[in-house]
Enzyme design. Structure first.
Site, PDB file in Angstrom:
ATOM      1  N   ARG A 546      -2.906  -0.742 -30.731  1.00  0.00           N
ATOM      2  CA  ARG A 546      -4.321  -1.095 -30.578  1.00  0.00           C
ATOM      3  C   ARG A 546      -5.232   0.067 -30.940  1.00  0.00           C
ATOM      4  NH1 ARG A 546      -5.432  -2.511 -24.408  1.00  0.00           N
ATOM      5  NH2 ARG A 546      -7.420  -3.080 -25.381  1.00  0.00           N
ATOM      6  N   ASP A 562      -9.408  -6.227 -23.744  1.00  0.00           N
ATOM      7  CA  ASP A 562      -8.207  -6.972 -23.389  1.00  0.00           C
ATOM      8  C   ASP A 562      -8.511  -8.453 -23.514  1.00  0.00           C
ATOM      9  OD1 ASP A 562      -6.785  -4.687 -22.901  1.00  0.00           O
ATOM     10  OD2 ASP A 562      -7.091  -4.721 -20.721  1.00  0.00           O
ATOM     11  N   GLU A 563      -7.474  -9.247 -23.722  1.00  0.00           N
ATOM     12  CA  GLU A 563      -7.694 -10.680 -23.960  1.00  0.00           C
ATOM     13  C   GLU A 563      -8.254 -11.406 -22.740  1.00  0.00           C
ATOM     14  OE1 GLU A 563      -3.928 -12.353 -24.864  1.00  0.00           O
ATOM     15  OE2 GLU A 563      -3.102 -12.036 -22.860  1.00  0.00           O
ATOM     16  N   ASP A 564      -8.055 -10.846 -21.532  1.00  0.00           N
ATOM     17  CA  ASP A 564      -8.518 -11.521 -20.322  1.00  0.00           C
ATOM     18  C   ASP A 564      -9.839 -10.953 -19.793  1.00  0.00           C
ATOM     19  OD1 ASP A 564      -7.626  -9.096 -19.487  1.00  0.00           O
ATOM     20  OD2 ASP A 564      -5.923  -9.847 -18.348  1.00  0.00           O
ATOM     21  N   ASP A 651      -4.600   3.309 -22.044  1.00  0.00           N
ATOM     22  CA  ASP A 651      -6.002   3.557 -21.717  1.00  0.00           C
ATOM     23  C   ASP A 651      -6.189   4.917 -21.060  1.00  0.00           C
ATOM     24  OD1 ASP A 651      -4.537   2.759 -19.552  1.00  0.00           O
ATOM     25  OD2 ASP A 651      -5.886   1.172 -18.909  1.00  0.00           O
ATOM     26  N   ARG A 698       1.721   4.512 -13.831  1.00  0.00           N
ATOM     27  CA  ARG A 698       0.478   5.190 -14.194  1.00  0.00           C
ATOM     28  C   ARG A 698       0.390   6.568 -13.536  1.00  0.00           C
ATOM     29  NH1 ARG A 698      -2.808   1.586 -16.860  1.00  0.00           N
ATOM     30  NH2 ARG A 698      -4.849   2.482 -16.342  1.00  0.00           N
TER      31      ARG A 698
END
Length: 743
Positions: A546, A562-564, A651, A698
């Protein structure tokens, strides 16, 4: 009678000519090679329309002395210099890139650096190991010598003082036995100390041949312009990575400190380097000019001490060096035994403007750094004028000098890694001259190491230079939607998001990055919009794809989604308007933070809703497209590989990168409370937030990223930018972004 006179004249002229030839009165030039000047700093051999130098024939072994000037040269040199010439000390003294460097080795694989394998029994000092480790961890390193453009020795050449415990014996033979030495061509030799007591010459004790020399304390007389690289003298405690920031935390106005000019160091009673330091007491006034020296060093200092030693030693012990350094406007940097001094880097870090007193020193990285913007270049012969000179400098100029010391310290000098990478980048710019950095790139933030000319050589293509050039970013953005779930319904969040984004007056196009395992949906499955919608397959279906620098992205701004993600057109417009004023930063909605967990002694990640944040997640954020290139070309494959392996942390990594470049936090904009990391269905990408391992991953990512960056680059902020009159008790009709308040 007239005939006899003519014969007599001709006979006399011929006799005179024969005598002149016999006794050397007339010399016939045997070669025209000696016409070049040693001091020529020009970079010849390149053609404006060619990326690579063109030579009429193959490179031949380079001769340091031209045949036509050998006799004249021998007349003016000492017997010792003649012996040095015979032993090869001055071999390659006239080398330049176009005469002693094989550019053809760099054509196939680009600028790659090879380190010879370490041999058994060879000891390497801590400092030299830091240099080798920095190269191995860089993007330039290759383990294949066939791909190498540049070679680095596995033999420690840093300390060539015969009295040093790190001195490597028989180095001449060991170097000559290296299989790829080839008279030193395309090799770089690193050195910090050369020569020994009492004269401390710049002789390394072995013939470097046609190798490039990256040397500290190198003189302008022996420096080969645009071939050698002058590096700073650094101590063995200098960190390999990380490095402390400069001590000018804020713009100090007025810029004056407690002391005007300070120095504290050794005074040499005999030998080279003693003259300047022995004279410092003449300008010391114990008030705003504090210049302290001590002769209490060495084993037999008492045997050589003079009448001032006891008094100097007493004053020397009264002052704390760190306190002086951090509270002085100017710091004197006189030469020591050698031309360079540790005081140079110490002054840079402390935002104490260096006052150089070392005649003939080729300053570190002088090829790329304009030292007139960060230091005062003095003359040892005019020592008594130094105090009045620094007092005459205007306070605005002082502030500018101090700010530039911080920029240079953090960009090129605060770690061994940055010193090494700067050296390699300088050489790379010579090899790839068609894509070399401009002086502005080297001498302004964020510095040459983070401004890659392979991306562009035009300053206006980088977000850092907009203000300096007086230009603005392009008025449109490209939206990149990361899709990982199949398209089965027209009511899915990705369809609604695409429509909202496409309605923005600033949207140039929408790029859907299809990282789903299912085939691409048919074209008619996507909604009809007023802007182009491009659907492309993600490379290898990995998270890092991405942030690839796609050729289809023509705008400066990239809206990463993001797609959502649930965003309205008004929210998109406002975020982009904010970004246009801060194009070098990440601007967006969902914010997160980090903190140091003292119980576990590691960095920790938190998603709690507070007024403090240090990251803006790229699920809904705008950034400059240059960071896509930097993410792909600058970061090591190990970090990107970790992201792709975990399908997580991409991210966080790009926030690390942008903060490391700008030294600034991202910017959070107005956001509705409903945007949280909640599961939106088992088929949605957001379901990964429900994974119990997600948060742990993370945490691990943050610490591994911090390890590579050498510290924590993220910067905390409590700033949130809202529209004018946001939530004010006035009519909604007076508000430009009125729809945001209804969300």
């Amino acid at each position: 009678m007239q005939a006899k006179k003519r014969y007599l004249i001709l006979f006399s002229a011929g006799l005179c000519l024969i005598l002149l030839l016999c006794f050397g009165g007339v010399q016939v030039p045997l070669s025209k090679q000696g016409s070049g000047q040693r001091g020529d700093r020009g970079f010849r051999g390149y053609h404006a329309r060619s990326h690579w130098p063109h030579f009429s024939g193959p490179l031949h072994p380079f001769s340091p002395l031209d045949h036509g000037e050998t006799e004249d040269y021998n007349v003016h040199i000492s017997p010792r210099q003649k012996r040095d010439v015979l032993s090869g000390v001055y071999t390659g003294s006239r080398c330049r890139m176009e005469t002693c460097f094989d550019f053809s080795r760099c054509r196939n694989a680009g600028f790659k650096v090879y380190i010879y394998p370490q041999q058994k029994g060879e000891k390497i000092s801590e400092s030299y190991q830091k240099i080798l480790s920095s190269i191995e961890a860089s993007r330039f390193y290759t383990a294949d010598p066939a791909q190498a453009c540049l070679f680095v020795l596995n033999l420690d050449t840093l300390d060539r003082d015969q009295l040093s415990p790190h001195y490597v014996h028989n180095l001449r033979t060991k170097v000559q036995n290296l299989p790829l030495w080839n008279e030193g061509r395309n090799h770089v030799v690193f050195n910090l100390y050369s020569g020994t007591w009492p004269d401390y010459t710049e002789d390394l004790g072995f013939d470097i041949g046609q190798a490039l020399l990256a040397k500290a304390s190198i003189s302008t007389e022996n420096f080969r312009p645009r071939f050698d690289v002058s590096i700073p003298l650094f101590s063995k405690e200098h960190p390999r990575t990380g490095g402390e920031r400069g001590f000018l935390k804020h713009n100090s106005i007025p810029p004056y400190r407690k002391y005007m000019l300070v120095f504290k160091g050794k005074r040499y009673l005999t030998g080279i380097g003693s003259d300047t330091r022995n004279a410092l007491h003449h300008v010391h006034n114990a008030q705003d000019v504090v210049l302290l020296t001590t002769c209490k060093h060495g084993k037999d200092w008492q045997r050589h001490k003079d009448a001032r030693c006891d008094q100097d030693n007493t004053q020397y012990d009264r002052y704390d060096y760190r306190e002086m350094l951090y509270n002085s406007t100017f710091c004197l940097v006189p030469r020591g035994r050698r031309l360079g001094s540790f005081r140079f880097l110490e002054a840079l870090q402390a935002a104490c403007v260096p006052v150089m007193l070392s005649n003939g020193w080729e300053l570190p990285f002088s090829e790329i750094i304009d030292w007139n913007t960060a230091a005062v270049i003095g003359d040892e012969r005019l020592l008594l004028q130094i105090p009045s000179t620094v007092r005459s400098i205007h306070k605005d100029r002082i502030l500018s000098l101090r700010q530039q010391t911080q920029m240079l310290w953090e960009a090129y000098f605060n770690t061994v890694e940055r010193i090494v990478l700067t050296t390699l980048q300088i050489i790379q710019d010579r090899v790839l001259q068609h894509s070399s950095r401009s002086p502005l790139m080297w001498n302004s933030l964020p510095g040459g190491l983070l401004t890659l000319p392979q991306y562009s050589t035009y300053l206006g293509d980088f977000p850092f230079y907009y203000a300096q050039l007086g230009i603005k970013p392009s008025p449109k953005f490209t939206a990149v939607i990361h899709a990982v779930t199949p398209l089965v319904s027209q009511s899915q969040p990705i369809i609604k998001l695409l429509v909202s984004v496409a309605r923005s007056q600033y949207c140039a196009q929408v790029l859907v990055l299809w990282n789903c395992d299912k085939p691409l949906p048919a074209k008619h499955r996507w909604p009809i919009t007023s802007v182009p919608v491009l659907v492309i397959q993600g490379e290898s279906k990995v998270m890092s794809s991405r942030f690839l620098p796609y050729d289809t992205i023509h705008t400066d701004a990239v809206l990463s989604l993001d797609e959502d993600t649930v965003l309205s057109t008004t929210e998109v417009d406002f975020a982009f308007t904010v970004w246009q004023n801060f194009p070098e930063r990440i601007v967006g909605y969902p914010a997160r933070s980090h903190f140091w967990d003292s119980t576990k002694e590691r960095w920790a990640y938190t998603s709690k809703w507070t007024n403090d944040y240090s990251m803006v997640l790229t699920g809904a954020a705008i950034y400059h497209r240059y960071y896509n290139y930097l993410y792909t070309s600058f970061l090591p494959s190990t970090l990107r590989g970790l992201v792709d392996q975990l399908s997580n942390c991409e991210d966080i990594l790009i926030n690390f990168l942008v903060s490391a470049v700008t030294k600034l936090p991202p910017i959070k904009v107005t956001q509705k409370k409903q945007y949280k990391e909640t599961m939106m269905g088992q088929t949605s990408r957001a379901s990964r937030w429900a994974d119990p391992d997600h948060f742990t991953q993370r945490q691990t990512c943050m610490n591994q990223f911090a390890s590579w960056f050498g510290g924590m680059p993220l910067v905390h902020s409590q700033t949130r930018l809202d529209p004018v009159l946001f939530k004010d008790q006035v009519s909604i009709l007076r508000k430009k972004y009125r729809d945001i308040e209804r969300l």
